[in-house]
Enzyme design. Structure first.
Site, PDB file in Angstrom:
ATOM      1  N   HIS A   1      -1.947  88.635 -14.909  1.00  0.00           N
ATOM      2  CA  HIS A   1      -2.304  88.129 -16.234  1.00  0.00           C
ATOM      3  C   HIS A   1      -1.308  87.046 -16.615  1.00  0.00           C
ATOM      4  O   HIS A   1      -0.104  87.191 -16.365  1.00  0.00           O
ATOM      5  CB  HIS A   1      -2.249  89.241 -17.290  1.00  0.00           C
ATOM      6  CG  HIS A   1      -3.208  90.343 -17.016  1.00  0.00           C
ATOM      7  ND1 HIS A   1      -4.555  90.255 -17.295  1.00  0.00           N
ATOM      8  CD2 HIS A   1      -3.025  91.556 -16.446  1.00  0.00           C
ATOM      9  CE1 HIS A   1      -5.149  91.361 -16.918  1.00  0.00           C
ATOM     10  NE2 HIS A   1      -4.249  92.177 -16.395  1.00  0.00           N
ATOM     11  N   MET A   2      -1.792  86.013 -17.238  1.00  0.00           N
ATOM     12  CA  MET A   2      -0.908  84.942 -17.720  1.00  0.00           C
ATOM     13  C   MET A   2       0.014  85.483 -18.813  1.00  0.00           C
ATOM     14  O   MET A   2       1.209  85.223 -18.834  1.00  0.00           O
ATOM     15  CB  MET A   2      -1.741  83.806 -18.321  1.00  0.00           C
ATOM     16  CG  MET A   2      -2.636  83.098 -17.344  1.00  0.00           C
ATOM     17  SD  MET A   2      -1.744  81.861 -16.400  1.00  0.00           S
ATOM     18  CE  MET A   2      -1.683  80.548 -17.599  1.00  0.00           C
TER      19      MET A   2
ATOM     20  N   ASP B   1     -14.842  99.841  -9.630  1.00  0.00           N
ATOM     21  CA  ASP B   1     -15.465 100.503  -8.476  1.00  0.00           C
ATOM     22  C   ASP B   1     -15.478  99.584  -7.255  1.00  0.00           C
ATOM     23  O   ASP B   1     -15.224 100.028  -6.127  1.00  0.00           O
ATOM     24  CB  ASP B   1     -16.896 100.945  -8.820  1.00  0.00           C
ATOM     25  CG  ASP B   1     -16.902 102.150  -9.751  1.00  0.00           C
ATOM     26  OD1 ASP B   1     -15.854 102.819  -9.883  1.00  0.00           O
ATOM     27  OD2 ASP B   1     -17.960 102.421 -10.356  1.00  0.00           O
TER      28      ASP B   1
ATOM     29  N   TYR C   1      -2.018  80.676 -23.409  1.00  0.00           N
ATOM     30  CA  TYR C   1      -1.966  80.577 -21.943  1.00  0.00           C
ATOM     31  C   TYR C   1      -1.283  79.284 -21.490  1.00  0.00           C
ATOM     32  O   TYR C   1      -1.545  78.794 -20.390  1.00  0.00           O
ATOM     33  CB  TYR C   1      -3.384  80.702 -21.364  1.00  0.00           C
ATOM     34  CG  TYR C   1      -4.063  81.978 -21.835  1.00  0.00           C
ATOM     35  CD1 TYR C   1      -3.578  83.226 -21.450  1.00  0.00           C
ATOM     36  CD2 TYR C   1      -5.155  81.935 -22.703  1.00  0.00           C
ATOM     37  CE1 TYR C   1      -4.161  84.398 -21.905  1.00  0.00           C
ATOM     38  CE2 TYR C   1      -5.750  83.107 -23.163  1.00  0.00           C
ATOM     39  CZ  TYR C   1      -5.247  84.339 -22.756  1.00  0.00           C
ATOM     40  OH  TYR C   1      -5.815  85.494 -23.207  1.00  0.00           O
TER      41      TYR C   1
HETATM   42  C1  DHK Z   1      -6.613  86.549 -19.932  1.00  0.00           C
HETATM   43  C2  DHK Z   1      -7.629  86.710 -20.814  1.00  0.00           C
HETATM   44  O1  DHK Z   1      -8.648  85.860 -20.875  1.00  0.00           O
HETATM   45  C3  DHK Z   1      -7.616  87.805 -21.791  1.00  0.00           C
HETATM   46  O2  DHK Z   1      -8.887  88.256 -22.097  1.00  0.00           O
HETATM   47  C4  DHK Z   1      -6.757  88.920 -21.340  1.00  0.00           C
HETATM   48  C5  DHK Z   1      -5.544  87.534 -19.736  1.00  0.00           C
HETATM   49  C6  DHK Z   1      -5.388  88.464 -20.868  1.00  0.00           C
HETATM   50  C7  DHK Z   1      -4.278  86.830 -19.312  1.00  0.00           C
HETATM   51  O3  DHK Z   1      -3.217  87.012 -19.932  1.00  0.00           O
HETATM   52  O4  DHK Z   1      -4.321  86.106 -18.319  1.00  0.00           O
HETATM   53  O5  DHK Z   1      -6.617  89.851 -22.373  1.00  0.00           O
END
Ligand code: DHK
Length: 148
Positions: free
Chosen positions: A101-102, A88, A24
């Site tokens: 998502h990052m 939901d 990340y």
């Molecule tokens: C962030 C997470 O913590 C993972 O569990 C996901 C997501 C992906 C992200 O890419 O920001 O799978």
């Protein structure tokens, strides 16, 4: 009145920048929030940026958004692939929802390839790191400007 966007982050997002594999990136979660706040200000949005490790808290915040937000940006993190309660709650929200998502979740393990959140999302941004978060804010601002 400026539009309000809730940006909701799920489990372990607070650890961004600390992961030794660099999945990340190296920017801390606090710094990512700061840059999102600055960008939201430039777009004329009021931003509520929140993070929780708890599914029920995220559900409560999504329900809160029905009364207090015009759009939701959500990275449900690991709950993306399992949480029917989050889905939901999102389905009960009437404004735009952007799933963010990052990482590019489709380049990763197959268990990350099916998102429950996507069933409720207006659009999805993935794989662009924290830049994707700012793009999500830009998208939310434009969607809110053009909605009837
Ligand atoms: C962030 C997470 O913590 C993972 O569990 C996901 C997501 C992906 C992200 O890419 O920001 O799978």
């Amino acid at each position: 009145m400026p539009h309000t966007v809730f940006f909701l982050n799920g489990p372990n997002a607070n650890l961004y920048g600390l992961d030794k594999n660099g999945t990340y990136g190296s920017e801390s979660f606090a710094s990512i929030e700061q840059r999102c706040q600055r960008h939201a200000g430039e777009l004329g949005l009021t931003l509520e940026f929140r993070q929780s490790n708890h599914e029920g808290v995220l559900v409560d915040w999504i329900q809160d958004a029905r009364l207090n937000a015009d759009a939701i940006i959500i990275n449900a993190a690991g709950l993306t692939y399992s949480s029917v309660p989050i889905l939901d709650a999102l389905l009960a929200f009437e404004g735009p929802i952007i799933e963010a998502h990052m990482s590019n979740i489709w380049k990763r393990e197959s268990f990350r390839h099916h998102s429950y959140v996507s069933k409720a999302a207006t659009g999805v941004i993935a794989g662009l790191g924290a830049m994707g978060y700012r793009l999500a804010l830009t998208a939310a601002a434009e969607l809110l400007e053009t909605q009837p």
